[in-house]
Enzyme design. Sequence first.
Site, PDB file in Angstrom:
ATOM      1  N   SER A  88      38.071  49.078  33.561  1.00 31.28           N
ATOM      2  CA  SER A  88      37.379  48.050  34.323  1.00 31.28           C
ATOM      3  C   SER A  88      37.271  48.461  35.789  1.00 31.28           C
ATOM      4  O   SER A  88      38.258  48.847  36.400  1.00 31.28           O
ATOM      5  CB  SER A  88      38.153  46.745  34.184  1.00 31.28           C
ATOM      6  OG  SER A  88      37.511  45.763  34.918  1.00 31.28           O
ATOM      7  N   GLY A  89      36.071  48.378  36.333  1.00 31.86           N
ATOM      8  CA  GLY A  89      35.876  48.715  37.743  1.00 31.86           C
ATOM      9  C   GLY A  89      35.598  50.191  37.971  1.00 31.86           C
ATOM     10  O   GLY A  89      35.499  50.632  39.107  1.00 31.86           O
ATOM     11  N   ASN A 138      37.875  44.064  39.675  1.00 31.00           N
ATOM     12  CA  ASN A 138      36.440  44.270  39.894  1.00 31.00           C
ATOM     13  C   ASN A 138      35.804  42.912  40.190  1.00 31.00           C
ATOM     14  O   ASN A 138      35.991  41.969  39.442  1.00 31.00           O
ATOM     15  CB  ASN A 138      35.854  44.904  38.614  1.00 31.00           C
ATOM     16  CG  ASN A 138      34.370  45.207  38.748  1.00 31.00           C
ATOM     17  OD1 ASN A 138      33.728  44.830  39.734  1.00 31.00           O
ATOM     18  ND2 ASN A 138      33.835  45.891  37.748  1.00 31.00           N
ATOM     19  N   GLY A 186      36.412  48.869  29.316  1.00 32.37           N
ATOM     20  CA  GLY A 186      37.296  50.019  29.181  1.00 32.37           C
ATOM     21  C   GLY A 186      38.695  49.596  28.798  1.00 32.37           C
ATOM     22  O   GLY A 186      39.014  48.406  28.722  1.00 32.37           O
ATOM     23  N   SER A 234      33.242  42.043  37.141  1.00 32.04           N
ATOM     24  CA  SER A 234      33.731  42.670  35.909  1.00 32.04           C
ATOM     25  C   SER A 234      32.982  42.101  34.703  1.00 32.04           C
ATOM     26  O   SER A 234      32.857  40.881  34.551  1.00 32.04           O
ATOM     27  CB  SER A 234      35.215  42.397  35.788  1.00 32.04           C
ATOM     28  OG  SER A 234      35.715  42.990  34.622  1.00 32.04           O
ATOM     29  N   SER A 235      32.485  42.992  33.855  1.00 32.35           N
ATOM     30  CA  SER A 235      31.805  42.503  32.644  1.00 32.35           C
ATOM     31  C   SER A 235      32.879  42.010  31.680  1.00 32.35           C
ATOM     32  O   SER A 235      33.770  42.770  31.323  1.00 32.35           O
ATOM     33  CB  SER A 235      31.030  43.627  31.980  1.00 32.35           C
ATOM     34  OG  SER A 235      30.492  44.491  32.930  1.00 32.35           O
ATOM     35  N   THR A 237      29.027  49.534  34.572  1.00 35.31           N
ATOM     36  CA  THR A 237      27.844  48.681  34.630  1.00 35.31           C
ATOM     37  C   THR A 237      26.848  49.213  35.649  1.00 35.31           C
ATOM     38  O   THR A 237      25.640  49.241  35.398  1.00 35.31           O
ATOM     39  CB  THR A 237      28.267  47.242  34.962  1.00 35.31           C
ATOM     40  OG1 THR A 237      29.221  46.849  33.977  1.00 35.31           O
ATOM     41  CG2 THR A 237      27.097  46.307  34.938  1.00 35.31           C
ATOM     42  N   GLU A 270      42.346  48.562  28.849  1.00 38.67           N
ATOM     43  CA  GLU A 270      42.985  47.636  29.807  1.00 38.67           C
ATOM     44  C   GLU A 270      44.477  47.531  29.564  1.00 38.67           C
ATOM     45  O   GLU A 270      44.901  47.368  28.422  1.00 38.67           O
ATOM     46  CB  GLU A 270      42.388  46.227  29.671  1.00 38.67           C
ATOM     47  CG  GLU A 270      41.038  46.072  30.341  1.00 38.67           C
ATOM     48  CD  GLU A 270      40.480  44.660  30.255  1.00 38.67           C
ATOM     49  OE1 GLU A 270      41.069  43.837  29.518  1.00 38.67           O
ATOM     50  OE2 GLU A 270      39.481  44.402  30.926  1.00 38.67           O
TER      51      GLU A 270
HETATM   52  N1  LIG Z   1      27.564  54.538  41.760  1.00 36.43           N
HETATM   53  C1  LIG Z   1      28.109  53.622  42.524  1.00 36.43           C
HETATM   54  N2  LIG Z   1      27.777  53.557  43.821  1.00 36.43           N
HETATM   55  C2  LIG Z   1      28.331  52.634  44.628  1.00 36.43           C
HETATM   56  N3  LIG Z   1      29.224  51.721  44.221  1.00 36.43           N
HETATM   57  C3  LIG Z   1      29.608  51.727  42.942  1.00 36.43           C
HETATM   58  C4  LIG Z   1      29.066  52.668  42.019  1.00 36.43           C
HETATM   59  N4  LIG Z   1      29.633  52.442  40.837  1.00 36.43           N
HETATM   60  C5  LIG Z   1      30.470  51.400  40.998  1.00 36.43           C
HETATM   61  N5  LIG Z   1      30.466  50.945  42.264  1.00 36.43           N
HETATM   62  C6  LIG Z   1      31.249  49.829  42.836  1.00 36.43           C
HETATM   63  O1  LIG Z   1      32.280  49.491  41.945  1.00 36.43           O
HETATM   64  C7  LIG Z   1      32.160  48.147  41.498  1.00 36.43           C
HETATM   65  C8  LIG Z   1      32.524  48.033  40.047  1.00 36.43           C
HETATM   66  O2  LIG Z   1      31.576  48.692  39.247  1.00 36.43           O
HETATM   67  P1  LIG Z   1      31.183  48.195  37.790  1.00 36.43           P
HETATM   68  O3  LIG Z   1      30.066  49.048  37.356  1.00 36.43           O
HETATM   69  O4  LIG Z   1      30.963  46.747  37.793  1.00 36.43           O
HETATM   70  O5  LIG Z   1      32.482  48.551  36.987  1.00 36.43           O
HETATM   71  P2  LIG Z   1      32.728  48.392  35.446  1.00 36.43           P
HETATM   72  O6  LIG Z   1      31.472  47.937  34.813  1.00 36.43           O
HETATM   73  O7  LIG Z   1      33.150  49.756  35.004  1.00 36.43           O
HETATM   74  O8  LIG Z   1      33.829  47.439  35.338  1.00 36.43           O
HETATM   75  C9  LIG Z   1      30.712  47.785  41.757  1.00 36.43           C
HETATM   76  O9  LIG Z   1      30.582  46.414  41.985  1.00 36.43           O
HETATM   77  C10 LIG Z   1      30.400  48.595  42.995  1.00 36.43           C
HETATM   78  O10 LIG Z   1      30.867  47.933  44.139  1.00 36.43           O
HETATM   79 MG   LIG Z   2      31.106  46.298  33.854  1.00 33.27          MG
END
Ligand SMILES: Nc1ncnc2c1ncn2[C@@H]1O[C@H](COP(=O)(O)OP(=O)(O)O)[C@@H](O)[C@H]1O
Ligand SMILES: [Mg+2]
Length: 1004
Positions: free
Chosen positions: A104-105, A156, A386, A159-160, A109, A388
């Site tokens: 997560s984070g 996050n 992911g 977080s999804s 996404t 956890e």
């Molecule tokens: N490629 C990227 N560029 C800039 N910030 C990113 C990027 N990927 C992730 N982040 C930062 O990390 C945070 C969490 O990403 P997210 O994709 O929501 O994580 P996950 O889906 O894996 O839990 C986002 O809200 C953003 O602030």
């Molecule tokens: Mg996500």
Amino acid sequence: MAEHESLEFGKADFVLLDTVSTPEFMANLKLRFEKGRIYTYIGEVVVSVNPYRSMNIYGRDTIEQYKDRELYERPPHLFAIADAAYKAMKRRNKDNCIVISGESGAGKTEASKYIMQYIAAITNPGQRAEVERVKNMLLKSNCVLEAFGNAKTNRNDNSSRFGKYMDINFDFKGDPIGGHISNYLLEKSRVIVQQSGERSFHSFYQLVLGGPEQLLRSLHIQKDPAAYNYIKVGRQVKSSINDAADFKAVADAMKVIGFAPEEIQTVYKILATILHLGNMKFASDGDVTLIENGKLVSVLGELLSTKQENVEKALLYRTVSTGRDVIDKQHTEQEASYGRDALAKAIYERLFCWIVGRINDIIEVKNYDAKVHGKNTVIGVLDIYGFEIFQNNSFEQFCINYCNEKLQQLFIQLVLRQEQEEYQREGIPWKHIDYFNNQIIVDLVEQQHKGIFAILDEACMNVGKVTDEMFLQALNSKLAKHAHYSSRKLCPTDKSLEFDRDFRIRHYAGNVVYSVVSFIDKNKDTLFQDFKRLLYNSSNPVLKAMWPEGKLSITEVTKRPLTAATLFRNSMISLVENLSSKEPYYVRCIKPNDLKSPLLFEDERCRHQVEYLGLLENVRVRRAGFAYRQTYERFLQRYKMISQFTWPNHDLPTDREAVMRLVQGCGFEQDVAYGKTKVFIRTPRTLFTLEEQRAQMVQRIVIFLQKVWRGTIARLQYRRMRAALTIIRFYRRYKVKSYIREVARRFHNVLSMKDKGKHVKWPTPPKVLRKFEEALQGIYNRWRASHLIRTLPPEDLPQVRAKVAALETLKGHRADLGLQRAWEGNYLKRDKPEAVSSFTLVSSELQRKDKFMSVLFSCHVRKINRFNKAEDRAILITDRHLYKMDPLKQYKPMKSIPLYNVTGVSVSPGKDQLVVFHTKDSRDLIACLQGVVPPSESRVGELVGVLASHFKSEKRKLQVSTVSPIQCSMHGKKCTIVVETKINQSQPDFTKSRSGYILSVPGN
Ligand SMILES: Nc1ncnc2c1ncn2[C@@H]1O[C@H](COP(=O)(O)OP(=O)(O)O)[C@@H](O)[C@H]1O
Ligand SMILES: [Mg+2]
């Protein structure tokens, strides 16, 4: 393999590490992260580290750089993977999928969104409206799904809380024509409770903080999250989220996607219902359970479009069928609370699934006929929670971690299988290599009859009271021997496990302790039938449609609904089946730290993720075979400059033979295998050597190309210059010709003109012809003059000659030459008629004596005598002598100077009539001509002209100077003569000055 990045950023592909070890892997990952290179390859897998800052690498220009490029041609990027997937799909007409994993984070996404954006950007060059619409829907649907499925967690802010798999369908041309979203296991327990520091789903805060007044009033909602038990934990959580703005964005997105207004209203009503449910309290009065805040019941009735008493009944009673009879059984206070929470969770989950379904209705491929349009292909993008590990891990974490085990298993199988298949296809012998196979853990969870899910289901099915502890006992007895399972009972010395509560699984990604508390409940996931019927019977058709099973009457319900675990297991199995039928691409996301810091790379944290993602094994598998493979054609394209046999083109029958020749030349045969269509290179070192040699050659090639190109440019320039010169030449010639033609045209008729063309204007000549023009005008003038002269009577000719001579000598030096009048010459005759007879006498006497032919000039003068006195005299100039005469003595000649003694004359530039005759013996004659009629008549010009003309006829040159003052010699002595204008002067007069004489002339 990315080869276009300097080594200062580390290795762009982990396969190229010198040795595959954790420290080296981590050092490279860290170096790249610190240098802002968040993507690195393992072959075709992208490893991505969350940068936690916005990176300027997703813009239009970057998209252009990756479009239609091969993976290795540009630095590692998500776009490269997206492009590879897209191209493979188009080229081979095969479905594929991009699996994004990580905790997560870690950025899953975000990555999935960038991939979607890339695909949207590079497709539909024809701008077909329908395709644009689909792309817009696909991108917009994210916004809605995130509002209802994402929440702020401690890890996050966005977080999804559900797993998402999205298929994008493409037509035969490669344009997206639709899609389908599958969602997995929404974490619905979050609806009723959150850990401290976390929030419920964004949608609730968006409604409460962003909903318009009128809407909130109709929903009986206050603008204050603290007023609602279900979400008040998260109300103070600080974050960058702007709920009010998001509310609008989501409302707009729903509208754009095509949700009807009643549907959107119903969505808000359901959110409000859940918030009100959270505030519902029960109490007991003896045996009777009561609702404390009865007013809420009517609010719920209104929101759910159902009768108030039905709501109340559903909350407080349960209808039970005892075979023949149907009775209402009252809930205890505890049961009522349980039912209320179950309802809240269930309707939220139903709402979420309904939203996904609605989006699917809208984006699904319509009117597609495979016969007409060809096969439609799919790219799937999987963004799933992911691995956890929390402080307290419950049923949800267990499911999520199981899901990750499944995906890891798939990854192992596919990466290996793909690799093996490629070797098979290419006819290369391949030796199996060992890797950690997590199938054993997958089996531990999902195996029929023996797996944890099976044991859980069995426990749930037991009649009578079943507790979580009983479930744990069952696990302990059935899994005691399993290497990946333990509990306090099996391992009494392990204090980290609580008796009768915890069990531990050794996941591939690490050990996780799960608490069995509420496993049974969550698995049963009971929602009383009464609620389903209540909602089905709503007069709101949207709501009613969400609960079709409420149609069944109590007596009809016989089958037990499937448990949550079974549903989840089934959905995972079908997901994995789906994925393994496709060609996979992987994005492995890593979270560098827990602080969302763009600077921090926590070594231990990252090492752990690298470990459980199996990245090192991935590198090993990739390298155990061949680190690098490429089709012969492309290989040659890249390295052909290394060998003389292949540069610039080879003449061997096939590219394969050319590559063999090239490799032999380098001495790499031991490290290379030749497949059917590809060359395989075992060690990265060989590849580096090739790259180095290439880089050396490229320099030379560049210089060579520069040379050729510079030559070409110079030649081009030279040719252009030549052309310009030719043009200039022709242009000049044209200008000259047209000038001459114009002159000829204008002067064509001059002979017949009265003025012989004097009035004709000369055209302006081009610069080169200025001199020519002068000459031409000279010729013309002489021609015209000759014509003029021809018309004159012969007796006028001397006068004309004299005038010409005067012009030649004085023009520009003296203003008044008297050219306009007739030149009479012998003025003594005219000026004093009474003295004519005596003068004529003297004159003929002189002619007889001195034998002159003609009188050139005569005139009265005032002169200076040898005593420096002015006196009036007359001069007579014949073709032989200059005589000085005394008018008072009947013009008796006083002195004669032979003309051959005269060397020149000087005159002043003014209007005065001063003339100095210079003689060889320096006895100059200084005189001022004095006319009588009219007194101002100027005769200097005539005197000079006549004399000069005469001298010329005798082939002598008369020196004429026009200066002031005039230098001369008197009796051998040098002196100067100055002319002064005086107002009171009546007539010219000489006076003596220190250096000579002053001629005073009247001024006016
Ligand atoms: N490629 C990227 N560029 C800039 N910030 C990113 C990027 N990927 C992730 N982040 C930062 O990390 C945070 C969490 O990403 P997210 O994709 O929501 O994580 P996950 O889906 O894996 O839990 C986002 O809200 C953003 O602030
Ligand atoms: Mg996500």
